[in-house]
Each structure stands twice: as structure tokens, then as C-alpha cells.
Design an enzyme around this catalytic site. Sequence first.
Site, mmCIF file in Angstrom:
data_model
loop_
_atom_site.group_PDB
_atom_site.id
_atom_site.type_symbol
_atom_site.label_atom_id
_atom_site.label_comp_id
_atom_site.label_asym_id
_atom_site.label_seq_id
_atom_site.Cartn_x
_atom_site.Cartn_y
_atom_site.Cartn_z
ATOM 1 N N SER A 276 15.126 6.247 -1.802
ATOM 2 C CA SER A 276 13.857 6.726 -2.362
ATOM 3 C C SER A 276 12.950 7.262 -1.261
ATOM 4 C CB SER A 276 13.136 5.595 -3.088
ATOM 5 O OG SER A 276 13.892 5.121 -4.160
ATOM 6 N N ARG B 213 25.149 1.187 1.428
ATOM 7 C CA ARG B 213 25.333 2.603 1.778
ATOM 8 C C ARG B 213 26.094 2.735 3.087
ATOM 9 N NH1 ARG B 213 19.210 3.603 0.085
ATOM 10 N NH2 ARG B 213 19.257 1.452 0.756
ATOM 11 N N LYS C 98 0.824 -1.213 0.000
ATOM 12 C CA LYS C 98 0.000 0.000 0.000
ATOM 13 C C LYS C 98 0.857 1.261 0.000
ATOM 14 C CE LYS C 98 -3.894 -1.961 2.430
ATOM 15 N NZ LYS C 98 -4.235 -2.359 3.778
HETATM 16 P P1 ADP Z 1 15.598 2.479 -1.336
HETATM 17 O O1 ADP Z 1 14.285 3.018 -0.881
HETATM 18 O O2 ADP Z 1 16.530 2.247 -0.191
HETATM 19 O O3 ADP Z 1 16.213 3.261 -2.446
HETATM 20 P P2 ADP Z 1 15.224 0.122 -3.025
HETATM 21 O O4 ADP Z 1 14.607 -1.168 -2.631
HETATM 22 O O5 ADP Z 1 14.577 0.803 -4.170
HETATM 23 O O6 ADP Z 1 15.230 1.005 -1.752
HETATM 24 O O7 ADP Z 1 16.769 -0.068 -3.354
HETATM 25 C C1 ADP Z 1 17.197 -1.158 -4.056
HETATM 26 C C2 ADP Z 1 18.663 -1.356 -3.827
HETATM 27 O O8 ADP Z 1 19.373 -0.291 -4.446
HETATM 28 C C3 ADP Z 1 19.063 -1.319 -2.357
HETATM 29 O O9 ADP Z 1 18.974 -2.568 -1.790
HETATM 30 C C4 ADP Z 1 20.497 -0.901 -2.475
HETATM 31 O O10 ADP Z 1 21.246 -2.050 -2.759
HETATM 32 C C5 ADP Z 1 20.548 -0.027 -3.698
HETATM 33 N N1 ADP Z 1 20.592 1.397 -3.396
HETATM 34 C C6 ADP Z 1 19.571 2.240 -3.197
HETATM 35 N N2 ADP Z 1 20.021 3.501 -2.993
HETATM 36 C C7 ADP Z 1 21.373 3.431 -3.065
HETATM 37 C C8 ADP Z 1 22.430 4.389 -2.939
HETATM 38 N N3 ADP Z 1 22.174 5.660 -2.657
HETATM 39 N N4 ADP Z 1 23.698 3.944 -3.076
HETATM 40 C C9 ADP Z 1 23.932 2.641 -3.329
HETATM 41 N N5 ADP Z 1 22.990 1.708 -3.447
HETATM 42 C C10 ADP Z 1 21.728 2.088 -3.328
#
Ligand code: ADP
Length: 164
Positions: A127, A90, A41
Site C-alpha cells: 500500500s 513477499r 497520523k
Molecule cells: P502493506 O502496506 O505492506 O500492504 P499491510 O499492513 O496493509 O501493509 O499488509 C497486511 C499484510 O498483507 C502484510 O503483513 C502481508 O502479510 C500482506 N500483504 C500485503 N501486500 C502483499 C502482497 N503484495 N503479497 C502478499 N501479501 C501481501
Amino acid sequence: MRRAVCPGSFDPVTNGHLDIVARASNLFDEVVVAVGVNKSKNRLFTPDERIDMLRTACEPYPNVSVDGFTGLLTDFCRDRGIRTIVKGLRAVSDFDYELQMAQMNASLAEVETVFVPTSPEYSFLASSVVKEDATFGGDVSALLPAFVHERLVRRLAERDQGSR
Ligand code: ADP
């Protein structure tokens, strides 16, 4: 052929995600960005919207494709003959969870997880943080591709109107 998957929810795709995808595309012959489309959701963008934005953002990388997946990532890997998962790390706070997931996935299928350290300029970028800051009027335009930023601002305005 060395294939890898970069999984995530990408709600929406950020420059931090794209940094990891670009680097994975240098390391592997083929990279599939796998967008988790399990029902939740709390997503701002629909699965199709997230996939669509990623496809546009990944156009510069000819060996990268984008697809949705439901259910287990290890099943997606098995179906595609992919044996490597690439995750960005990160901060130390990512490590506990990612280690657990990597070990769990390795126990479910023949897959290895490869961790790529985030570029320092993106180490704070997620995100969820982008959405929260943008909701309160923060300028997050430097953290996303310009067309994603436009869609984010538009979606937040629509959401705002809808809740009035
Ligand atoms: P988020 O909300 O943390 O961006 P996601 O599930 O969309 O979550 O992220 C997918 C993957 O992308 C994370 O597990 C991580 O491995 C990678 N990721 C996200 N943001 C970053 C960043 N700023 N630097 C490096 N890897 C990242």
C-alpha cells in the site's frame, strides 16, 4: 470450524492483499480480515473507509468477513476463538519482521501463524508504494480494484488541495 484472521492496515486494500485473502478463504472455513485501527497520523484513509473498501472488495468471498481491531491481535483472536493468523510473505525482507511477530504472538496466546507466499506478480506490491507512486502521478490502476483506485485518486487530489 477452522477459522483464520488476515490482519493488516489496508491503507488502502490492494490486489496483493486480496490474493492472500482469496487463498486463505480456500484453506479455511471462515476468514476474518482484521483492520488495525490503532491511532496513527500517517494513514490516508480513516478506519471506517478502509473497512468499507475491504467489505466491498471481499463481497465475492462468502466465508470472509471484515472487522476492525484495536490493541493486540492476539486478544482479538482469543475473543473470536481464532487460532490461526495468515500473513503473506513477499520478499526475504518481510521474513525477519514476520518471524519475530509470529513468535511473539505465539508466546502471547495459542495462535499459529501460517505464511502464504505472494503470487509473483504482486511481490513488489505494498500500500505504501502504491500511495507514493500515485502521489507523483504513477498509473497504479492495475494494482487495486477499480473502485479503490478511484477513491485513492480522489483522496490524493483532496489532500493536495488541502495542503495548498
Ligand atoms: P502493506 O502496506 O505492506 O500492504 P499491510 O499492513 O496493509 O501493509 O499488509 C497486511 C499484510 O498483507 C502484510 O503483513 C502481508 O502479510 C500482506 N500483504 C500485503 N501486500 C502483499 C502482497 N503484495 N503479497 C502478499 N501479501 C501481501
